[in-house]
Design a protein around this motif. Structure first.
Motif, PDB file in Angstrom:
ATOM      1  N   GLN A 164      -3.902  -0.798 -13.315  1.00 31.65           N
ATOM      2  CA  GLN A 164      -3.686  -1.521 -12.027  1.00 31.65           C
ATOM      3  C   GLN A 164      -2.764  -0.461 -10.799  1.00 31.65           C
ATOM      4  O   GLN A 164      -3.190  -0.501  -9.773  1.00 31.65           O
ATOM      5  CB  GLN A 164      -2.464  -2.942 -12.179  1.00 31.65           C
ATOM      6  CG  GLN A 164      -2.477  -3.384 -10.733  1.00 31.65           C
ATOM      7  CD  GLN A 164      -1.629  -4.758 -11.307  1.00 31.65           C
ATOM      8  OE1 GLN A 164      -1.043  -4.913 -12.157  1.00 31.65           O
ATOM      9  NE2 GLN A 164      -1.517  -5.641 -10.024  1.00 31.65           N
ATOM     10  N   ASP A 204      -7.717  -3.616 -15.001  1.00 31.61           N
ATOM     11  CA  ASP A 204      -6.731  -4.360 -14.322  1.00 31.61           C
ATOM     12  C   ASP A 204      -6.723  -4.194 -12.936  1.00 31.61           C
ATOM     13  O   ASP A 204      -6.316  -3.186 -12.266  1.00 31.61           O
ATOM     14  CB  ASP A 204      -5.436  -3.637 -14.949  1.00 31.61           C
ATOM     15  CG  ASP A 204      -4.297  -4.673 -14.895  1.00 31.61           C
ATOM     16  OD1 ASP A 204      -4.377  -5.715 -13.980  1.00 31.61           O
ATOM     17  OD2 ASP A 204      -3.054  -4.248 -15.182  1.00 31.61           O
ATOM     18  N   GLU A 205      -7.587  -5.623 -12.255  1.00 30.17           N
ATOM     19  CA  GLU A 205      -7.507  -5.368 -10.917  1.00 30.17           C
ATOM     20  C   GLU A 205      -8.076  -4.148 -10.212  1.00 30.17           C
ATOM     21  O   GLU A 205      -7.591  -3.437  -9.290  1.00 30.17           O
ATOM     22  CB  GLU A 205      -6.253  -5.819 -10.242  1.00 30.17           C
ATOM     23  CG  GLU A 205      -5.621  -7.214 -10.236  1.00 30.17           C
ATOM     24  CD  GLU A 205      -4.342  -7.450  -9.954  1.00 30.17           C
ATOM     25  OE1 GLU A 205      -4.384  -7.205  -8.512  1.00 30.17           O
ATOM     26  OE2 GLU A 205      -3.683  -8.182 -10.512  1.00 30.17           O
ATOM     27  N   SER A 265      -0.720  -7.413 -17.066  1.00 31.48           N
ATOM     28  CA  SER A 265      -0.479  -6.092 -17.101  1.00 31.48           C
ATOM     29  C   SER A 265       0.173  -5.907 -18.428  1.00 31.48           C
ATOM     30  O   SER A 265       0.013  -4.619 -18.757  1.00 31.48           O
ATOM     31  CB  SER A 265      -0.219  -5.554 -16.025  1.00 31.48           C
ATOM     32  OG  SER A 265      -1.082  -5.494 -14.671  1.00 31.48           O
TER      33      SER A 265
HETATM   34 MG   LIG Z   1      -0.432  -6.731 -13.223  1.00 31.47          MG
END
Ligand SMILES: [Mg+2]
Ligand SMILES: Nc1ncnc2c1ncn2[C@@H]1O[C@H](COP(=O)(O)OP(=O)(O)OP(=O)(O)O)[C@@H](O)[C@H]1O
Length: 309
Positions: free
Chosen positions: A88, A162-163, A48
């Motif tokens: 995220q 991001d995820e 991240s």
């Molecule tokens: Mg992360």
């Protein structure tokens, strides 16, 4: 296109310090246009942080990043316009409606008549019903969908997720897979971070594994899988109490009931010899099954983490 040889993402010797902590230790990464790229790594690896620097939300301590040829510091606006980031963390302004938020985001990128595209995004993400609801009135999964719509509102050539599938239900996860595949098919470059390694295995062409702020592997998915030296051999025995010869017992990773799982080295171990040793010892076998390594096996071998997630 004349610009096609410019990398979508070009990261050169990026370091990031948070006080004494060196979260990124000189990352070099070049992602080509049109790739479906996986950025994997255990919690705290620096994924991240790297994405934040790509988006210009954080500054690298040293090194540089270019998005579609635009430097994220000296040419911030163009670099930012070339990138869509699904963060995220769920960050949002609770007092705007979904549509207002998407219109605001469009305005930020100078897009004044973006209504038809916003409608399409709302439709694809199954948010049409919630278009006029305030953000605070949405469930977690719905908020995540809005973040995805926000990232795509200016049709960026490079999309970083991001995820995106953390904590989302099966239906949304499948919808996201379809959406990212569609975007990729339309020529977008996709960078995906996920702890679901089967997801990376299914979607990504090339993968970087980040560990403790450094890239510890960078290869095609198949290249990574081939690196893993083991293969599993699963046997079902006729007698769960059978005494096994050494050639078998020394390779056991799991034994329960009549089931025995062995780990064989791909280059030197021969499944035939293992079976021959069993026959010589008079051990009956009712079923044989071999299994190729998964990305999860490779990941654990490389990062030494017991848990991928
Ligand atoms: Mg992360
Ligand atoms: N704003 C910050 N201030 C101080 N330390 C930070 C900050 N952001 C991240 N870190 C630290 O930097 C390291 C990398 O964090 P980062 O969030 O990039 O990891 P990650 O790979 O995204 O992990 P995860 O899989 O948990 O999302 C961690 O040790 C984290 O504690």
């Amino acid at each position: 296109m004349a610009t096609s040889d410019i990398p979508a993402v070009d990261i050169a010797d990026v370091r990031k310090h948070y006080g004494l902590l060196e979260a990124l230790k000189g990352v070099d990464l070049r992602i080509e246009q049109g790739e479906f790229f996986g950025l994997l790594g255990p919690n705290g690896a620096g994924k991240s942080t790297l994405i934040g620097i790509m988006a210009g939300l954080a500054r690298a301590s040293s090194g540089r990043v270019r998005i579609m040829g635009h430097d994220t510091v000296s040419d911030f606006r163009r670099a930012r316009a070339a990138l869509g980031v699904v963060p995220q963390e769920l960050v949002y302004d609770p007092f705007f409606s979904v549509r207002e938020l998407l219109e605001l985001q469009s305005g930020y990128f100078g897009l004044l008549r973006n209504g038809p595209w916003i409608d399409e995004l709302l439709h694809v993400l199954d948010l049409t019903d919630k278009a006029d609801a305030n953000m605070q009135a949405l469930s977690g999964g719905m908020k995540r969908r809005v973040l995805i719509a926000q990232a795509l509102v200016h049709r960026p050539p490079v999309v970083v997720l991001d995820e995106p599938t953390a904590g989302v239900d099966v239906e949304l996860r499948q919808a996201l897979w379809r959406l990212t595949r569609k975007l990729h098919g339309e020529g977008h470059t996709i960078v995906l971070t996920t702890h679901y390694l089967e997801e990376a295995e299914a979607l990504c062409d090339r993968i970087a594994i980040l560990d403790h702020g450094a890239v510890c592997a960078l290869d095609t998915k198949d290249g990574l899988l081939n690196r893993y030296p083991w293969r599993l051999l699963r046997l079902t025995l006729t007698d769960e109490h059978a005494v096994l010869p050494e050639a078998v017992s020394e390779r056991i990773v799991d034994r329960s009931g009549c089931g025995v799982t062995l780990r064989l080295r791909k280059d030197t171990d021969n499944a035939g010899e293992v079976l021959a040793a069993l026959f010589r010892a008079g051990v009956g076998v009712t079923d044989i099954h071999t299994e190729e390594p998964s990305l999860e096996d490779v990941f654990m071998e490389l990062t030494g983490d017991e848990e991928a997630a």
